[in-house]
Design a protein around this motif. Structure first.
Motif, short mmCIF file in Angstrom:
data_model
loop_
_atom_site.label_atom_id
_atom_site.label_comp_id
_atom_site.label_asym_id
_atom_site.label_seq_id
_atom_site.Cartn_x
_atom_site.Cartn_y
_atom_site.Cartn_z
N THR A 38 -21.84 -8.60 -9.96
CA THR A 38 -21.80 -8.91 -11.66
C THR A 38 -22.37 -8.10 -12.48
O THR A 38 -21.96 -7.94 -13.69
N ARG A 39 -23.66 -8.01 -11.76
CA ARG A 39 -24.57 -7.10 -13.06
C ARG A 39 -23.81 -5.70 -13.13
O ARG A 39 -23.68 -4.96 -14.73
N LEU A 71 -16.48 -6.69 -6.38
CA LEU A 71 -16.90 -7.01 -4.86
C LEU A 71 -16.78 -5.95 -4.29
O LEU A 71 -18.09 -5.25 -3.46
N ARG A 72 -15.24 -5.83 -4.04
CA ARG A 72 -14.87 -4.89 -2.74
C ARG A 72 -15.24 -3.57 -3.20
O ARG A 72 -15.63 -2.85 -2.44
N SER A 96 -23.82 4.57 -10.43
CA SER A 96 -24.41 3.56 -11.12
C SER A 96 -25.68 2.48 -10.67
O SER A 96 -26.68 1.48 -11.12
N TYR A 97 -24.94 2.27 -9.11
CA TYR A 97 -25.59 1.54 -8.60
C TYR A 97 -26.81 1.30 -7.88
O TYR A 97 -28.16 1.13 -7.93
N ALA A 98 -27.13 2.70 -7.69
CA ALA A 98 -29.04 3.28 -7.44
C ALA A 98 -29.45 3.14 -8.81
O ALA A 98 -30.94 2.94 -8.94
N ARG A 99 -28.80 2.97 -10.26
CA ARG A 99 -29.46 3.04 -11.43
C ARG A 99 -30.38 1.81 -11.63
O ARG A 99 -30.99 0.93 -11.49
N LEU A 100 -29.55 0.38 -10.78
CA LEU A 100 -29.43 -0.44 -11.40
C LEU A 100 -30.45 -0.98 -10.30
O LEU A 100 -31.11 -1.86 -10.46
N LEU A 101 -30.82 -0.38 -9.05
CA LEU A 101 -31.74 -0.97 -7.77
C LEU A 101 -32.71 -0.14 -7.87
O LEU A 101 -33.87 -0.39 -7.30
#
Length: 275
Positions: A35-36, A41-42, A67-72
């Motif tokens: 969502t963020r 989701l897949r 993008s995923y690493a930046r979020l985390l």
């Protein structure tokens, strides 16, 4: 993906587990992270499961991982470096064609030669035709019908030549063409009104019947034939231009205030309306 791409993607093993652990450490579910990121989701599930073949080209995989690493708040630069996905080098464009200066000159010369030929083909016949018409027109002379040729005037002054004297040879006379072209002129209406501003009008026929009664706008125009108008009342008369047979009429003698009243006689002359 090609074999080389597959080998590069294999170097990313462990990147999905690392991202999963960082997500769990942040206390986020996969749905929360998706969502963020505003991504399906897949896609997130494929990243953590390292199912790269479901994500398409390596450039797409690299963008999703970053993008995923930046979020985390995770650092995956080492994984990307090992997989040779850090830099995408654009394809080099190499020109295999070469045109020498002589070839360019010849091509330009050919185009100009075509233009010259087309101009000659189109312009010369037109010029020759116009010249022939001008030449034939120069052989005629336009003169007034009242002018008597010089040879005829001499005969009248001296009389005809004696019968015993052989007639003198005369040069061929140039033909005279009389100019009798009539001047065409359109008949102007007997009475016309040109409205330069808003004006209320009331126009009656000679028998008293109503011809027109309306509020005219600026730019309107009304024309009437001879004998069609008997009485005229113009409001805001200074904004109306009245013409009689093409000549402008001064309506000041017929005005009282801003209203002009006048009659139109059978011969077209104007006169004030008698009270």
């Amino acid at each position: 993906m090609t074999n080389l791409d597959s080998m590069d993607m294999q170097q990313l093993q462990g990147c999905g587990d690392y991202l999963r652990s960082m997500r769990e450490k942040a206390g986020l579910s996969q749905q929360d992270a998706a969502t963020r990121l505003k991504t399906p989701l897949r896609i997130l599930q494929a990243l953590e499961a390292e199912q790269w073949q479901q994500l398409g080209a390596p450039v797409f995989v690299r963008g999703q991982l970053r993008s995923y690493a930046r979020l985390l708040g995770a650092d995956i630069s080492e994984y990307l470096h090992q997989a040779h996905l850090e830099v995408v080098r654009p394809a080099e464009l190499v020109s295999h064609s070469y045109t020498s200066g002589l070839d360019r000159f010849l091509e330009s010369f050919k185009r100009r030669a075509v233009y010259v030929v087309l101009t000659a083909v189109l312009v010369i016949p037109v010029w020759m035709g116009a010249r022939s018409q001008l030449g034939s027109a120069d052989t005629q002379t336009t003169a007034s019908l009242d002018v008597v040729p010089a040879t005829a005037s001499a005969e009248v002054a001296t009389g005809p030549a004696p019968a015993s004297q052989p007639p003198a040879r005369r040069a061929p006379a140039t033909p005279y063409v009389a100019s009798m072209v009539p001047i065409s002129r359109a008949d102007a209406p007997a009475l016309s009104f040109h409205f330069n501003g808003d004006s209320w009008v009331q126009i009656s026929a000679p028998d008293g019947s109503r011809v027109e009664q309306a509020l005219m706008k600026a730019g309107d125009e009304r024309n009437y034939a001879k004998g069609e108008v008997g009485n005229v009342v113009l409001g805001n008369a200074t904004a109306v231009e009245v013409q009689q047979a093409g000549s402008t009429v001064d309506t000041t003698p017929y005005q009282r205030g801003s209203v002009a009243r006048f009659t139109v006689s059978s011969d077209g002359s104007l006169a004030p309306i008698s009270n």
